[in-house]
Write an enzyme that holds these catalytic residues in place. Structure first.
Site, PDB file in Angstrom:
ATOM      1  N   LYS A   1       0.847  -1.188   0.000  1.00  0.00           N
ATOM      2  CA  LYS A   1       0.000   0.000   0.000  1.00  0.00           C
ATOM      3  C   LYS A   1       0.883   1.240   0.000  1.00  0.00           C
ATOM      4  CE  LYS A   1      -1.564   2.712   2.918  1.00  0.00           C
ATOM      5  NZ  LYS A   1      -1.360   3.904   2.071  1.00  0.00           N
TER       6      LYS A   1
ATOM      7  N   GLU B   1      10.069   1.127  10.464  1.00  0.00           N
ATOM      8  CA  GLU B   1      11.019   2.230  10.260  1.00  0.00           C
ATOM      9  C   GLU B   1      10.241   3.504  10.527  1.00  0.00           C
ATOM     10  OE1 GLU B   1      14.079   1.868   9.797  1.00  0.00           O
ATOM     11  OE2 GLU B   1      14.301  -0.144   8.951  1.00  0.00           O
TER      12      GLU B   1
ATOM     13  N   CYS C   1      13.276  10.943   7.053  1.00  0.00           N
ATOM     14  CA  CYS C   1      13.353  10.595   8.480  1.00  0.00           C
ATOM     15  C   CYS C   1      14.792  10.660   8.972  1.00  0.00           C
ATOM     16  CB  CYS C   1      12.719   9.240   8.747  1.00  0.00           C
ATOM     17  SG  CYS C   1      13.290   7.992   7.621  1.00  0.00           S
TER      18      CYS C   1
ATOM     19  N   GLU D   1       9.981  16.420  14.871  1.00  0.00           N
ATOM     20  CA  GLU D   1      10.536  16.111  13.552  1.00  0.00           C
ATOM     21  C   GLU D   1      10.012  17.186  12.596  1.00  0.00           C
ATOM     22  OE1 GLU D   1       9.350  12.259  11.990  1.00  0.00           O
ATOM     23  OE2 GLU D   1      11.264  12.075  10.946  1.00  0.00           O
TER      24      GLU D   1
HETATM   25  P1  ADP Z   1       3.646  10.560   7.040  1.00  0.00           P
HETATM   26  O1  ADP Z   1       3.487  11.463   8.207  1.00  0.00           O
HETATM   27  O2  ADP Z   1       5.002  10.444   6.500  1.00  0.00           O
HETATM   28  O3  ADP Z   1       2.587  10.728   5.984  1.00  0.00           O
HETATM   29  P2  ADP Z   1       2.228   8.287   8.005  1.00  0.00           P
HETATM   30  O4  ADP Z   1       2.693   7.424   9.108  1.00  0.00           O
HETATM   31  O5  ADP Z   1       0.998   9.096   8.219  1.00  0.00           O
HETATM   32  O6  ADP Z   1       3.480   9.144   7.642  1.00  0.00           O
HETATM   33  O7  ADP Z   1       2.003   7.449   6.683  1.00  0.00           O
HETATM   34  C1  ADP Z   1       2.847   6.420   6.256  1.00  0.00           C
HETATM   35  C2  ADP Z   1       2.022   5.355   5.585  1.00  0.00           C
HETATM   36  O8  ADP Z   1       1.099   4.821   6.531  1.00  0.00           O
HETATM   37  C3  ADP Z   1       1.185   5.845   4.415  1.00  0.00           C
HETATM   38  O9  ADP Z   1       1.135   4.820   3.439  1.00  0.00           O
HETATM   39  C4  ADP Z   1      -0.180   6.051   5.043  1.00  0.00           C
HETATM   40  O10 ADP Z   1      -1.243   5.943   4.116  1.00  0.00           O
HETATM   41  C5  ADP Z   1      -0.227   4.897   6.011  1.00  0.00           C
HETATM   42  N1  ADP Z   1      -1.151   5.090   7.145  1.00  0.00           N
HETATM   43  C6  ADP Z   1      -1.476   6.241   7.762  1.00  0.00           C
HETATM   44  N2  ADP Z   1      -2.335   6.003   8.770  1.00  0.00           N
HETATM   45  C7  ADP Z   1      -2.581   4.671   8.798  1.00  0.00           C
HETATM   46  C8  ADP Z   1      -3.379   3.796   9.609  1.00  0.00           C
HETATM   47  N3  ADP Z   1      -4.119   4.254  10.617  1.00  0.00           N
HETATM   48  N4  ADP Z   1      -3.359   2.488   9.324  1.00  0.00           N
HETATM   49  C9  ADP Z   1      -2.608   2.011   8.329  1.00  0.00           C
HETATM   50  N5  ADP Z   1      -1.825   2.767   7.540  1.00  0.00           N
HETATM   51  C10 ADP Z   1      -1.801   4.082   7.743  1.00  0.00           C
END
Ligand code: ADP
Length: 461
Positions: free
Chosen positions: A158, A234, A268, A364
């Site tokens: 995903k 990560e 990161c 961050e």
């Molecule tokens: P960033 O702040 O870099 O966008 P996130 O942790 O929000 O980092 O997102 C990283 C990945 O995790 C993306 O693919 C995002 O769609 C996915 N993501 C965000 N929230 C959720 C969740 N509750 N469950 C599963 N995947 C998620």
């Protein structure tokens, strides 16, 4: 497949690039059907054959560098130079793991008490769910896909909602390289929580590898706990960049420019806080500010530009808020560039006189802002540098290697750049300590994240 779509926007213009099918839970489950069906034959495909397919993935990525870099730059916003560097880095994971795929090792030993022999081997863990962020749309995908496939796993991926196009382009390229149907399945979606929970609930999924924020990592580890799913994480970072009194300041400035401004600071591993010895802070600030002022900021459509927009309006507002708070805490703006009127640009900014307790040092930043703190006492500087829940990357510039190593050893970080502003390398074990993650990507360790260890206890007396 769903008929609903979502828009992928260019952050430099806010304009639509493409509409992408919006994956549902049903699509997610169908992807697992495909991955589980393909696993049976992929897991037993000879390692040499898997290696050769991975090697072709590398060759094709190199062949398509320009097109992929252009796509990354368009959907992520980073400069074309940064995007090209990302494609090179991303492709290397295929080359590295094509080489690792055929180095599967086991052991054979005598039980100390006698009477039994122990044979140890490593087997693919099964279907792996891979969740990637938007900041390196190609590299974060290949850093997971390549070791998974090398180990004999099949995957469901995903990508981030902001940057699904690169992942879809990679999937086509993998198919061209000979990756069999069902081995790699990409499901873009605007409903990450539902899609990923469906995967974590599916008993055929035996692995999750996530790159993203610590907050989401925590949620996914909780969900993985329900079925004791093998998890690699990560997560976020808050990298200190330390400069000692006898460091080569020109080198430190060059390293700082890469560590801070690659991808506009949206990494990161990005240097998040600069701790500069009082004796050299004036020289560093002057030279660093001059370099920051000279940065070309603008859309990636102009290939000369070095810094693009940040990923979204929300991200830009968050950075602006952090800078406002830093100024309220006593920091002063040494340099702030100018930016185009349209698009989600934030000007490269250098903050000086930042108090050691300033709020910005604990967050961050994920943007082109460099807060600089002065230090004199090494022990106190180390205490401040380690005063964070994160432990991903750190950087040290020092004149004497023994000073650099002494400081590096005391910094709580999984990775330390010593007189270098860039640390990522597919042959090195990327990962963090503390709340920056669990597990390592790349290196020999990377393939292990997708394997289970088994042994046979044999009595052949
Ligand atoms: P960033 O702040 O870099 O966008 P996130 O942790 O929000 O980092 O997102 C990283 C990945 O995790 C993306 O693919 C995002 O769609 C996915 N993501 C965000 N929230 C959720 C969740 N509750 N469950 C599963 N995947 C998620």
């Amino acid at each position: 497949m769903t008929e609903t779509t979502f828009d992928v926007l260019n952050p430099a213009t806010g304009q639509l690039i493409e509409r992408v099918a919006d994956g549902t839970v049903q699509d997610a489950t169908e992807a697992v059907h495909a991955a589980a069906a393909a696993f049976a034959s992929w897991a037993v495909t000879p390692a040499r054959m898997r290696a050769e397919i991975l090697r072709r993935c590398y060759d094709l990525m190199v062949r398509d560098t320009d097109a992929l870099a252009c796509l990354i730059a368009t959907e992520n916003g980073k400069s074309v130079q940064d995007a090209r560097a990302e494609v090179t880095y991303a492709a290397e994971f295929f080359r590295w793991f094509s080489e690792e795929a055929v180095r599967g090792e086991g052991t054979y030993g005598d039980a100390p008490g006698g009477g039994a022999k122990t044979l140890v081997t490593h087997v693919p863990v099964g279907v792996a769910a891979l969740i990637t962020p938007w900041n390196f749309p190609a590299a974060m995908a290949t850093r997971k896909i390549a070791p998974a496939l090398a180990a004999g796993c099949t995957v469901v991926l995903k990508p981030a909602e902001e940057t699904p196009l690169t992942a879809l382009a990679l999937a086509r390229l993998l198919q061209e390289a000979g990756v069999p149907e069902g081995v790699v399945n990409v499901v873009p979606t605007t409903d990450a929580p539902s899609v990923v929970s469906a995967w974590l609930k599916d008993e055929r999924v035996r692995k999750i590898s996530f790159t993203g924020s610590t907050g989401v990592g925590r949620i996914l580890m909780r969900q993985a706990a329900d079925r004791i799913v093998n998890a690699s994480m990560e997560l976020g970072g808050n990298a200190p960049f330390v400069i000692t009194a006898d460091a080569d300041i020109d080198e430190a400035v060059a390293g700082a420019m890469i560590a801070k401004f690659r991808g506009g600071g949206q990494a990161c591993t990005a240097a998040n806080r600069f701790y500069v010895h009082e004796d050299v802070i004036d020289e560093f600030v002057e030279k660093f500010s001059a370099a920051v002022e000279a940065l070309e900021v603008g859309p990636s459509s102009n290939h000369e530009n070095q810094i693009g927009p940040v990923i979204s309006q929300k991200a830009r507002a968050g950075i602006a808020e952090l800078v406002k708070t830093a100024i309220a805490d006593g920091a002063r703006v040494a340099v702030q560039g100018t930016v185009p009127d349209t698009g989600w640009f934030y000007p490269p900014t250098v903050l000086v006189d930042v108090p050691v307790r300033a709020h910005i040092l604990s967050k961050e930043i994920f943007g082109p802002v460099a807060p600089i703190v002065s230090w004199t006492d090494e022990a106190e500087m180390l205490k401040s540098a380690n005063d964070t829940e994160f432990g991903l990357a750190a950087y040290v510039y020092a004149g004497r290697l023994q000073d650099a190593l002494r400081i590096a050893e005391q910094l709580d970080a999984g990775m330390v750049g010593i007189n270098r502003g860039i640390i990522s390398d597919p042959s090195a074990p990327f990962g963090g300590i503390k709340q920056s993650g669990i597990g390592r990507e790349g290196a020999h360790e990377g393939i292990r994240e997708y394997q289970e260890t088994r042994y046979f206890s044999v009595d052949w007396s």
